[in-house]
Design a protein around this motif. Structure first.
Motif, PDB file in Angstrom:
ATOM      1  N   ILE A 101       0.819  -1.142   0.090  1.00  6.97           N
ATOM      2  CA  ILE A 101      -0.025  -0.038   0.081  1.00  6.97           C
ATOM      3  C   ILE A 101       0.734   1.395  -0.082  1.00  6.97           C
ATOM      4  CG2 ILE A 101      -1.629   1.223   1.344  1.00  6.97           C
ATOM      5  CD1 ILE A 101      -2.972  -1.292   2.044  1.00  6.97           C
ATOM      6  N   ILE A 148      -9.081  -4.715   2.006  1.00  4.33           N
ATOM      7  CA  ILE A 148      -8.970  -4.153   3.537  1.00  4.33           C
ATOM      8  C   ILE A 148     -10.600  -4.365   4.212  1.00  4.33           C
ATOM      9  CG2 ILE A 148      -9.068  -1.996   4.705  1.00  4.33           C
ATOM     10  CD1 ILE A 148      -6.606  -1.109   2.966  1.00  4.33           C
ATOM     11  N   SER A 152     -11.589  -6.977   7.371  1.00  5.27           N
ATOM     12  CA  SER A 152     -12.172  -6.458   8.719  1.00  5.27           C
ATOM     13  C   SER A 152     -13.739  -6.779   8.685  1.00  5.27           C
ATOM     14  CB  SER A 152     -11.716  -5.003   8.695  1.00  5.27           C
ATOM     15  OG  SER A 152     -11.540  -4.239   7.462  1.00  5.27           O
ATOM     16  N   TYR A 153     -14.107  -7.539   7.758  1.00  9.97           N
ATOM     17  CA  TYR A 153     -15.668  -7.642   7.694  1.00  9.97           C
ATOM     18  C   TYR A 153     -16.642  -6.525   7.698  1.00  9.97           C
ATOM     19  CZ  TYR A 153     -14.209 -12.388   9.594  1.00  9.97           C
ATOM     20  OH  TYR A 153     -13.729 -13.454   9.633  1.00  9.97           O
ATOM     21  N   ASP A 154     -16.144  -5.720   6.579  1.00 12.80           N
ATOM     22  CA  ASP A 154     -16.844  -4.469   6.534  1.00 12.80           C
ATOM     23  C   ASP A 154     -17.354  -4.358   4.968  1.00 12.80           C
ATOM     24  OD1 ASP A 154     -18.112  -2.091   6.160  1.00 12.80           O
ATOM     25  OD2 ASP A 154     -16.456  -0.897   7.452  1.00 12.80           O
ATOM     26  N   LEU A 263      -3.634  -4.059  15.756  1.00  7.94           N
ATOM     27  CA  LEU A 263      -4.858  -3.519  14.873  1.00  7.94           C
ATOM     28  C   LEU A 263      -5.791  -4.732  14.330  1.00  7.94           C
ATOM     29  CD1 LEU A 263      -3.866  -0.190  13.194  1.00  7.94           C
ATOM     30  CD2 LEU A 263      -5.367  -0.384  15.445  1.00  7.94           C
ATOM     31  N   ASN A 281     -14.292 -18.797  12.845  1.00  6.53           N
ATOM     32  CA  ASN A 281     -14.843 -18.117  11.643  1.00  6.53           C
ATOM     33  C   ASN A 281     -16.284 -17.793  11.600  1.00  6.53           C
ATOM     34  OD1 ASN A 281     -14.055 -16.365   9.655  1.00  6.53           O
ATOM     35  ND2 ASN A 281     -14.441 -18.202   8.179  1.00  6.53           N
ATOM     36  N   LYS A 282     -17.090 -19.111  12.206  1.00  5.83           N
ATOM     37  CA  LYS A 282     -18.483 -19.045  12.194  1.00  5.83           C
ATOM     38  C   LYS A 282     -18.954 -19.814  13.148  1.00  5.83           C
ATOM     39  CE  LYS A 282     -20.053 -20.432   7.767  1.00  5.83           C
ATOM     40  NZ  LYS A 282     -20.109 -21.711   7.141  1.00  5.83           N
ATOM     41  N   THR A 283     -19.874 -19.048  14.010  1.00  6.07           N
ATOM     42  CA  THR A 283     -20.124 -19.666  15.198  1.00  6.07           C
ATOM     43  C   THR A 283     -21.238 -20.905  14.914  1.00  6.07           C
ATOM     44  OG1 THR A 283     -21.822 -17.757  15.473  1.00  6.07           O
ATOM     45  CG2 THR A 283     -19.831 -17.533  16.589  1.00  6.07           C
ATOM     46  N   SER A 286     -24.592 -18.653  14.226  1.00  8.09           N
ATOM     47  CA  SER A 286     -24.659 -17.876  13.064  1.00  8.09           C
ATOM     48  C   SER A 286     -24.949 -19.239  11.805  1.00  8.09           C
ATOM     49  CB  SER A 286     -23.517 -16.988  12.871  1.00  8.09           C
ATOM     50  OG  SER A 286     -22.330 -17.871  12.438  1.00  8.09           O
TER      51      SER A 286
ATOM     52  N   LEU B  90      -5.610   4.375   7.170  1.00  3.27           N
ATOM     53  CA  LEU B  90      -6.116   4.113   5.775  1.00  3.27           C
ATOM     54  C   LEU B  90      -6.371   2.533   5.807  1.00  3.27           C
ATOM     55  CD1 LEU B  90      -6.812   5.478   2.925  1.00  3.27           C
ATOM     56  CD2 LEU B  90      -4.517   4.800   2.494  1.00  3.27           C
ATOM     57  N   ALA B  91      -5.362   1.817   6.165  1.00  4.60           N
ATOM     58  CA  ALA B  91      -5.424   0.307   5.916  1.00  4.60           C
ATOM     59  C   ALA B  91      -6.264  -0.408   6.871  1.00  4.60           C
ATOM     60  CB  ALA B  91      -3.931  -0.288   5.945  1.00  4.60           C
ATOM     61  N   TYR B  92      -6.593   0.214   8.120  1.00  2.00           N
ATOM     62  CA  TYR B  92      -7.059  -0.263   9.169  1.00  2.00           C
ATOM     63  C   TYR B  92      -8.479   0.287   9.628  1.00  2.00           C
ATOM     64  CZ  TYR B  92      -3.115  -3.414   9.630  1.00  2.00           C
ATOM     65  OH  TYR B  92      -2.233  -4.268   9.320  1.00  2.00           O
ATOM     66  N   PRO B  94     -11.745   0.292   8.676  1.00  2.00           N
ATOM     67  CA  PRO B  94     -12.907  -0.284   9.151  1.00  2.00           C
ATOM     68  C   PRO B  94     -12.860  -0.921  10.555  1.00  2.00           C
ATOM     69  CG  PRO B  94     -12.295  -1.307   6.824  1.00  2.00           C
ATOM     70  CD  PRO B  94     -11.476  -0.448   7.410  1.00  2.00           C
ATOM     71  N   ILE B  95     -11.748  -1.202  10.928  1.00  2.00           N
ATOM     72  CA  ILE B  95     -11.258  -1.789  12.248  1.00  2.00           C
ATOM     73  C   ILE B  95     -11.504  -0.643  13.277  1.00  2.00           C
ATOM     74  CG2 ILE B  95      -9.646  -2.867  13.797  1.00  2.00           C
ATOM     75  CD1 ILE B  95      -9.238  -4.665  11.556  1.00  2.00           C
ATOM     76  N   ILE B  96     -10.591   0.436  12.807  1.00  2.00           N
ATOM     77  CA  ILE B  96     -10.502   1.741  13.866  1.00  2.00           C
ATOM     78  C   ILE B  96     -11.912   2.349  14.015  1.00  2.00           C
ATOM     79  CG2 ILE B  96      -9.419   3.979  13.791  1.00  2.00           C
ATOM     80  CD1 ILE B  96      -6.804   2.573  12.380  1.00  2.00           C
ATOM     81  N   GLY B  99     -16.438  -0.309  11.759  1.00  2.00           N
ATOM     82  CA  GLY B  99     -17.547  -0.480  10.653  1.00  2.00           C
ATOM     83  C   GLY B  99     -17.586  -2.116  10.566  1.00  2.00           C
ATOM     84  N   GLY B 100     -16.488  -2.751  10.877  1.00  2.00           N
ATOM     85  CA  GLY B 100     -16.609  -4.216  10.648  1.00  2.00           C
ATOM     86  C   GLY B 100     -17.253  -4.983  12.319  1.00  2.00           C
ATOM     87  N   VAL B 103     -20.386  -7.641  11.909  1.00  2.00           N
ATOM     88  CA  VAL B 103     -20.353  -8.852  11.457  1.00  2.00           C
ATOM     89  C   VAL B 103     -19.269  -9.602  11.899  1.00  2.00           C
ATOM     90  CG1 VAL B 103     -19.387  -9.943   9.002  1.00  2.00           C
ATOM     91  CG2 VAL B 103     -20.954  -7.774   9.029  1.00  2.00           C
ATOM     92  N   PHE B 104     -18.088  -9.149  12.243  1.00  2.00           N
ATOM     93  CA  PHE B 104     -17.142  -9.519  13.025  1.00  2.00           C
ATOM     94  C   PHE B 104     -17.506 -10.477  14.257  1.00  2.00           C
ATOM     95  CE2 PHE B 104     -14.135  -9.999  16.464  1.00  2.00           C
ATOM     96  CZ  PHE B 104     -12.884 -10.713  16.054  1.00  2.00           C
ATOM     97  N   ARG B 106     -20.727 -11.378  14.913  1.00  2.00           N
ATOM     98  CA  ARG B 106     -21.501 -12.580  14.537  1.00  2.00           C
ATOM     99  C   ARG B 106     -20.872 -13.663  14.088  1.00  2.00           C
ATOM    100  NH1 ARG B 106     -24.823 -10.116  10.362  1.00  2.00           N
ATOM    101  NH2 ARG B 106     -23.848 -11.373   8.626  1.00  2.00           N
ATOM    102  N   VAL B 107     -19.770 -13.611  13.138  1.00  2.00           N
ATOM    103  CA  VAL B 107     -19.040 -14.760  12.881  1.00  2.00           C
ATOM    104  C   VAL B 107     -18.098 -15.207  13.883  1.00  2.00           C
ATOM    105  CG1 VAL B 107     -19.049 -14.031  10.294  1.00  2.00           C
ATOM    106  CG2 VAL B 107     -17.093 -13.510  11.676  1.00  2.00           C
ATOM    107  N   TYR B 112     -15.514  -6.846  19.372  1.00  2.00           N
ATOM    108  CA  TYR B 112     -13.951  -6.380  19.391  1.00  2.00           C
ATOM    109  C   TYR B 112     -13.505  -6.417  21.033  1.00  2.00           C
ATOM    110  CZ  TYR B 112     -13.716  -4.517  14.771  1.00  2.00           C
ATOM    111  OH  TYR B 112     -13.909  -4.341  13.603  1.00  2.00           O
ATOM    112  N   SER B 113     -12.339  -6.959  21.478  1.00  2.00           N
ATOM    113  CA  SER B 113     -12.088  -7.126  22.771  1.00  2.00           C
ATOM    114  C   SER B 113     -11.214  -5.749  23.296  1.00  2.00           C
ATOM    115  CB  SER B 113     -11.013  -8.404  23.057  1.00  2.00           C
ATOM    116  OG  SER B 113     -10.116  -8.304  22.236  1.00  2.00           O
ATOM    117  N   TYR B 116     -10.092  -0.035  19.370  1.00  2.00           N
ATOM    118  CA  TYR B 116      -9.075  -0.111  18.280  1.00  2.00           C
ATOM    119  C   TYR B 116      -8.802   1.411  17.947  1.00  2.00           C
ATOM    120  CZ  TYR B 116      -8.904  -4.820  18.365  1.00  2.00           C
ATOM    121  OH  TYR B 116      -8.524  -6.170  18.829  1.00  2.00           O
TER     122      TYR B 116
END
Lengths: 425, 154
Positions: A101, A148, A152-154, A263, A281-283, A286, B90-92, B94-96, B99-100, B103-104, B106-107, B112-113, B116
């Protein structure tokens, strides 16, 4: 005939607007060469990952096979080991992608004056070349952005990730090969005239602009005083890469380095610290798996010719192996699995010479609830129908009552909550 | 041949390679059009170039030009941590920004513990601290030896 004024409009269209003394064919060549190495690794591992799913077998394909790149021969060569194979592939894909990047951004900075070249195109050749570069840049930004977002699941981009990322990678690869072929003479000349590494030796006092380049546009006619050396620029980009790498790579390597990935959200801890406390990865929830489906009286593994309860499976000869779950998203986790070798189950099913193993999960809906394994994969010594992990029964989230674990396979092809195994020719 | 070059502006190989590209990339773009409408695809492809070339790059280039004048020789001690911190964001992203997380959670079975955004702030603080220490050490050394102020090296 002339559609545009010969004189460029003011601002970035005038060569004098660009002031950096560093821009020039050599700087762009060295940044581009490094970026080429990184993107080649990322692209090759990306396409290998696509093939690791054996998309031409059974229901494995995520991309409609009739819409995939047509190949004259089957490519289900992905072996059942060594165990680190997919872990290495995906670790490289994601981490080298991150490392690329900063170099992409620095490379684009180095050529930005060309965006404002005036007139925009002097010939059909230049027009089509600029179009290809536009698609190269946009597909690159798209690939990095979706990569990216996915790790990060977004899912803000509202594409099916695999489909969008795959076809964009085809666009990017085609555009990149073309770009390298077209620019190769300029790169060669820059290296020949200035040396591949020689400009890195200049200190700030000797950091001068490059000689006028024949293609024009990169070397500033009226440069500012330099504030950084060319060596400094590469170290700067490399430092950015290092920062991005450190923030993630611990999730790939795992073990004591895991906390370093500052991160990358931790998946450990949800299992309360027991033997099943490693990334999920999948409960079960879910995936819609209910306790009733897996209860001792209700569950039996269907081998087609016969059915085996979990007790009967436990009574078969067991094998234990340390194997990773390696996710397409780049994280991995090595655990100690115990279960029945899949080759043994093929014998019990009366199909020891089967060519494929079709695995179906109890999961009724959603993607990746079934997978087809090649003979090479399911006959690997450590290819197991695992019943235990780290000496204890699997937890629900890790696939209780039984799950597949095969060395070197993409994580999601190690199907959880296995309902049925069909060994077929 | 020379007439072709004059009209086209390149050699025949240039044209042929670009024709390979037109058809190969065209094939893949058509596959994308099967799953998303043209406008959506254009928004992404054009949006990617516009966001980078006309928003991100002018923004950081202008910031650099503004900051360079007062900072003079010390510019890299500010420039490097700012860019590294920006790259992490920029690279992180959605985590920072979280946004993610939905879904995180759920799966993976848990949210998040860590905070971030807080971690990114701390990472940036560490980067600026490192730059400050480096600048301080070099300034002190320069003063002792009577050399120029730091920033004269790369």
């Amino acid at each position: 005939m002339r559609l545009l004024p010969a004189q460029p409009p003011p601002g970035p269209f005038r060569p004098g607007f660009w002031r950096s003394p560093l821009r020039g064919p050599w700087l762009t060549s060295i940044l581009g060469s490094l970026l080429l190495i990184l993107t080649t690794i990322t692209a090759v591992t990306g396409f290998l990952s696509h093939l690791a799913y054996n998309p031409d077998l059974g229901m494995n394909a995520i991309i409609d096979p009739s819409r995939d790149v047509p190949l004259p021969f089957a490519l289900d060569f992905w072996p059942g080991g060594p165990s680190w194979l997919y872990r290495l592939n995906q670790g490289l894909h994601v981490n080298v992608g991150l490392v690329a990047i900063p170099f992409l951004l620095f490379k684009l900075w180095s050529v930005i004056p060309r965006l404002f070249a005036w007139p925009p195109a002097v010939s059909p050749a230049q027009a089509i070349e600029r179009l290809s570069i536009a698609l190269l840049v946009s597909s690159a930004v798209f690939l990095f952005a979706t990569g990216i977002f996915n790790t990060s699941y977004d899912y803000a981009f509202q594409f099916n990730f695999v489909v969008a990322h795959y076809y964009a990678a085809v666009v990017f690869s085609a555009s990149l090969v073309l770009h390298v072929a077209i620019k190769a003479p300029i790169i060669r000349r820059a290296y020949r005239e200035r040396g591949v590494l020689k400009p890195l030796r200049d200190d700030l006092a000797h950091t001068r602009r490059e000689p006028e380049d024949p293609h024009g546009g990169l070397v500033a006619p009226e440069p500012d005083e330099p504030t950084i050396t060319r060596r400094g620029v590469l170290l700067f980009a490399g430092g950015g890469s290092l920062a991005l790498l450190i923030a993630n790579v611990g999730a790939t390597i795992g073990g004591p380095l895991r906390p370093l990935a500052f991160l990358q959200p931790r998946r450990e801890g949800a299992g309360g610290g027991g033997p099943g406390d490693f990334p999920v990865n999948k409960t079960a929830q879910s995936a819609g798996i209910t306790p009733g489906q897996v209860a001792a009286g209700a569950y039996a593994l269907d081998l087609g010719t016969r059915q085996l309860s979990r007790q009967e499976l436990l009574a078969l000869p067991q094998r234990t192996a340390k194997l990773p779950i390696a996710c397409v998203e780049g994280w991995s986790s090595v655990q100690e699995w115990t279960g029945v070798p899949l080759a043994e189950l093929a014998r019990l099913a009366g199909a020891p010479d089967a060519e494929q193993c079709f695995v179906e999960s109890l999961q009724e809906r959603g993607i990746l609830r079934e997978a087809t394994l090649t003979r090479g994969q399911f006959t690997a010594d450590d290819a197991l129908l695992a019943l235990k992990v780290n000496g204890e029964d699997l937890t629900m989230d890790h696939g209780f009552p039984a799950r597949v674990i095969v060395p070197g396979l993409p994580g999601v092809h190690n199907t959880k909550w296995v309902a049925k195994l069909t060994f077929r020719s | 041949m020379s007439r072709f070059r004059r009209r086209y502006g390149g050699n025949p190989l240039h044209l042929l390679l670009h024709l390979v590209w037109v058809f190969a990339a065209g094939w893949a773009l058509l596959r994308l059009l099967e799953v998303r409408p043209l406008l959506y695809l254009l928004a992404w492809l054009v949006g990617a170039v516009v966001l980078h070339d006309f928003v991100l790059l002018p923004f950081y280039a202008a910031l650099d030009r503004v900051g360079r004048i007062p900072l003079r020789g010390a510019v890299n001690y500010v420039r490097v941590p700012v860019v590294l911190s920006g790259l992490l964001l920029l690279a992180y992203f959605p985590i920072i920004t979280g946004g993610g997380e939905q879904v995180f959670s759920r799966v993976s079975g848990a949210g998040y513990s860590e905070d971030y955004f807080g971690r990114w702030l701390l990472a940036s603080a560490v980067l600026f601290l490192a730059a400050a220490v480096l600048y301080g050490v070099r300034a002190a050394t320069a003063q002792r030896t009577g050399a120029r102020s730091p920033g004269s090296t790369s």
